[in-house]
Structures are given as C-alpha cells and as structure tokens.
Scaffold this motif. Structure first.
Motif, mmCIF file in Angstrom:
data_model
loop_
_atom_site.group_PDB
_atom_site.id
_atom_site.type_symbol
_atom_site.label_atom_id
_atom_site.label_comp_id
_atom_site.label_asym_id
_atom_site.label_seq_id
_atom_site.Cartn_x
_atom_site.Cartn_y
_atom_site.Cartn_z
ATOM 1 N N ASN A 102 -18.613 16.805 -0.135
ATOM 2 C CA ASN A 102 -18.405 16.794 1.321
ATOM 3 C C ASN A 102 -19.338 17.718 2.090
ATOM 4 O OD1 ASN A 102 -17.326 19.270 0.549
ATOM 5 N ND2 ASN A 102 -15.662 19.179 2.052
ATOM 6 N N GLY A 103 -20.295 18.341 1.394
ATOM 7 C CA GLY A 103 -21.224 19.230 2.076
ATOM 8 C C GLY A 103 -20.588 20.507 2.586
ATOM 9 N N PRO A 105 -13.335 13.231 9.109
ATOM 10 C CA PRO A 105 -12.910 12.143 8.220
ATOM 11 C C PRO A 105 -14.016 11.769 7.243
ATOM 12 C CG PRO A 105 -13.443 11.299 10.400
ATOM 13 C CD PRO A 105 -13.452 12.796 10.512
ATOM 14 N N VAL A 106 -13.616 11.260 6.084
ATOM 15 C CA VAL A 106 -14.562 10.879 5.025
ATOM 16 C C VAL A 106 -14.597 9.367 4.910
ATOM 17 C CG1 VAL A 106 -15.036 11.004 2.552
ATOM 18 C CG2 VAL A 106 -14.203 13.029 3.768
ATOM 19 N N SER A 107 -15.792 8.805 4.831
ATOM 20 C CA SER A 107 -15.985 7.370 4.638
ATOM 21 C C SER A 107 -17.061 7.172 3.581
ATOM 22 C CB SER A 107 -16.391 6.697 5.948
ATOM 23 O OG SER A 107 -16.574 5.306 5.762
ATOM 24 N N LEU A 108 -16.725 6.496 2.491
ATOM 25 C CA LEU A 108 -17.623 6.366 1.349
ATOM 26 C C LEU A 108 -17.754 4.907 0.923
ATOM 27 C CD1 LEU A 108 -16.039 9.261 -0.713
ATOM 28 C CD2 LEU A 108 -18.216 9.390 0.495
ATOM 29 N N ASN A 151 -3.960 9.155 5.325
ATOM 30 C CA ASN A 151 -4.563 7.841 5.607
ATOM 31 C C ASN A 151 -5.607 7.436 4.563
ATOM 32 O OD1 ASN A 151 -3.075 7.756 8.102
ATOM 33 N ND2 ASN A 151 -4.601 9.144 8.965
ATOM 34 N N PHE A 152 -5.290 7.649 3.290
ATOM 35 C CA PHE A 152 -6.218 7.254 2.229
ATOM 36 C C PHE A 152 -6.212 5.731 2.115
ATOM 37 C CE2 PHE A 152 -7.560 6.166 -2.013
ATOM 38 C CZ PHE A 152 -8.637 7.002 -2.230
ATOM 39 N N THR A 153 -7.401 5.120 2.244
ATOM 40 C CA THR A 153 -7.493 3.663 2.313
ATOM 41 C C THR A 153 -8.634 3.158 1.437
ATOM 42 O OG1 THR A 153 -6.746 3.775 4.620
ATOM 43 C CG2 THR A 153 -7.707 1.691 3.876
ATOM 44 N N VAL A 154 -8.356 2.121 0.649
ATOM 45 C CA VAL A 154 -9.373 1.430 -0.141
ATOM 46 C C VAL A 154 -9.551 0.040 0.455
ATOM 47 C CG1 VAL A 154 -10.049 0.596 -2.423
ATOM 48 C CG2 VAL A 154 -8.703 2.695 -2.213
ATOM 49 N N THR A 155 -10.795 -0.303 0.805
ATOM 50 C CA THR A 155 -11.075 -1.591 1.427
ATOM 51 C C THR A 155 -12.095 -2.376 0.607
ATOM 52 O OG1 THR A 155 -12.837 -0.637 2.793
ATOM 53 C CG2 THR A 155 -10.619 -0.707 3.742
ATOM 54 N N GLY A 156 -12.181 -3.680 0.880
ATOM 55 C CA GLY A 156 -13.157 -4.527 0.221
ATOM 56 C C GLY A 156 -13.182 -5.900 0.857
ATOM 57 N N SER A 157 -14.172 -6.692 0.484
ATOM 58 C CA SER A 157 -14.264 -8.081 0.913
ATOM 59 C C SER A 157 -13.856 -8.960 -0.249
ATOM 60 C CB SER A 157 -15.696 -8.432 1.330
ATOM 61 O OG SER A 157 -16.114 -7.640 2.423
#
Length: 283
Positions: free
Chosen positions: A134-135, A145-148, A194-200
């Motif tokens: 996270n630097g 917020p983190v977005s990876l 708000n931990f979220t895993v997304t995908g197509s």
C-alpha cells in the motif's frame, strides 16, 4: 453438503453474460463477529490470521465506512521486529466462471498500528504470491480505499485466496506506526470494510472446448475419459464440493480417480488455452 454443492455449481455454470459483477462482498455489519465474517453477497470464507484477536468494544466492532455500519477490527499484532507478513485478514472466494478479477476494500488503522500493508494472493489455496503493497498509506481514517487488479491466473479459479498482512517498513526490520508522532505497538488496531471481489462472467466462446465429452458419468470403475475434437494434451483438476483439489494430472484421454470416494465432484479441464468445467459423479 447438498447446499454447498449448489452454491459451487451455480458459479460453474455462470458463463452466459459478460458484464462486470460482484462475485462476493463483505460489509461486516453483523451483530457479532461470527455473523460479520459471513459474506453479504455471494459466497466465500473470511478469517483472521497470524494470531490477531478481534478488537471489540462492549462486544461489538467499531464504526466502518460509512460510520452508520461496522468495520471488522483486529489487534494483537506481532511484536516489533518479528513475523513480518504473517498477520492480518484472509479471504477465500471461488472465481470459477469469471475473468478480469478485481479486489476493492476500505482499510483503516489506529495511530499505533503498522502503516504498511502487503497484498498477497493464492491460486492453489496454499502458496502465496506478493501482488503489491500500500505504499505506507494506511491512516486513521477511511480516506485511502484500495483497488487492485489480479493477474490472469486468478480468473476462473476455484482456489483463489487473497490476504492483507502487516509488513516491516521497506529496507528495515521494524514496523512503522501510522501516526507521525506515535510508536508502533502490537495493540494497534486495523479495520477493514466493504471487501469486494468482482469479475466479468466468461462468455461461452471464451470457455468452449469443441467436442468435449466426459464419460462414463457416473464413474463406476475408477477411470473416466475425456474426448475433444482437438484430442490434445489436457490439464485436468478434480475438486470435491468443498473446493479442495483432490486430483491433478495431465492426459490426452484417461483420468484415474480410483482413490476417490463415491460422491459429486467438479472437473476443470484446460486444453489449448480453453477451459471447461463439468460435474462428475463417482459411485
């Protein structure tokens, strides 16, 4: 077991659409830690690792993001100068049927917590790969917020895991505190929300192996066979309904499963860059 299988195979069959979607999400607003650990969208498993403890006040978690809800908080991190990369949060989510996997969450820490977080993932359920850190931007608020975006190996993966762990400040053997005038301490607390895993979802043309046949099904003699139009070498992985890998082999046709007990399994077949998943019954 029937309920677990239904959840798993529903994900296996989700190949028709292409829109980005939420695979699993945790908002951590449950009344108790046990309830908060359950996903609010989709399925998956959340645990804390490295000997940390829940950070509760009068039996409940502190405020999350937004403050009307809760965030999952932990404390009792390693002492200064030991066990870097071992303590934090861990999530297990099947990404079967999905591509372009992304992870987002809202982190926060008290002033005496470690400001350096490392993000790691696993594609086999046991070996961990460092994605990034996270630097040192962790703060005593939810403003970072983190977005990876995960590598392609996280796509269509039954054993995908992700974890956030506390690490030493780079080039040192010490944890650095969040507060500029604070000293790091193991009782410094982290929060996550708000931990979220997304995908197509995979399209049929992305996941189709031409002429695929898996037989006999049910399996009665300890061996099943895979035929395809290409008749090329295939990687075959068999999972039980809990997601545990029980067979992994490379073959052009026959797969020996004589060591498996009778029951329902999921077979993942990869040939020439294309992947398909099938239900398999062993008697």
């Amino acid at each position: 077991m029937k309920k677990i299988y239904t959840l798993l195979f529903t994900a296996v069959l989700a190949f028709s659409a292409t829109a980005q979607t939420t695979i699993s999400q945790w908002n951590f607003d449950g009344a108790t830690p046990a309830e908060a650990m359950l996903p609010t969208v989709g399925s998956g498993t959340f645990i804390t690792i490295g000997g940390v403890e829940d950070n509760l006040t009068s039996g409940v978690m502190p405020a999350g993001n937004p403050s009307t809800g809760k965030g999952y908080s932990i404390k009792t991190f390693p002492e200064q100068s030991v066990a870097s990369g071992t303590a934090g949060f861990q999530f297990s989510v099947s990404t079967v049927g999905y591509t372009g996997i992304g992870v987002t969450f809202d982190p926060r820490s008290s002033n005496t917590g470690s400001k350096w977080q490392q993000f790691e993932y696993s594609v086999d359920g046991s070996n961990w790969i460092v994605l990034s850190n996270n630097g040192g931007l962790l703060a005593n608020d939810f403003l970072n917020p983190v977005s990876l975006t995960l590598p392609a190996t996280a796509n269509n993966n039954l054993n995908f895991k992700f974890r956030v762990v506390s690490i030493f400040a780079p080039t040192t053997s010490n944890y650095a505190a969040v507060g500029t005038t604070s000293t790091y301490g193991p009782t410094g607390a982290w929060r996550i929300d708000n931990f979220t895993v997304t995908g197509s979802t995979l399209g049929v043309n992305q996941n189709q192996i031409q002429g695929l046949k898996v037989y006999p099904n049910p399996v009665t003699n300890g061996t099943f066979y895979i035929n395809t139009n290409a008749d090329a070498t295939k990687e075959v992985v068999v999972y039980d309904v809990l997601g545990k890998q029980v067979v992994k082999t490379t073959t052009t046709n026959a797969v020996n499963v004589s060591n498996l007990k009778g029951g329902v399994y999921i077979v993942k077949i990869t040939e020439e860059g294309k992947t398909a998943t099938r239900k398999l019954v062993i008697k």
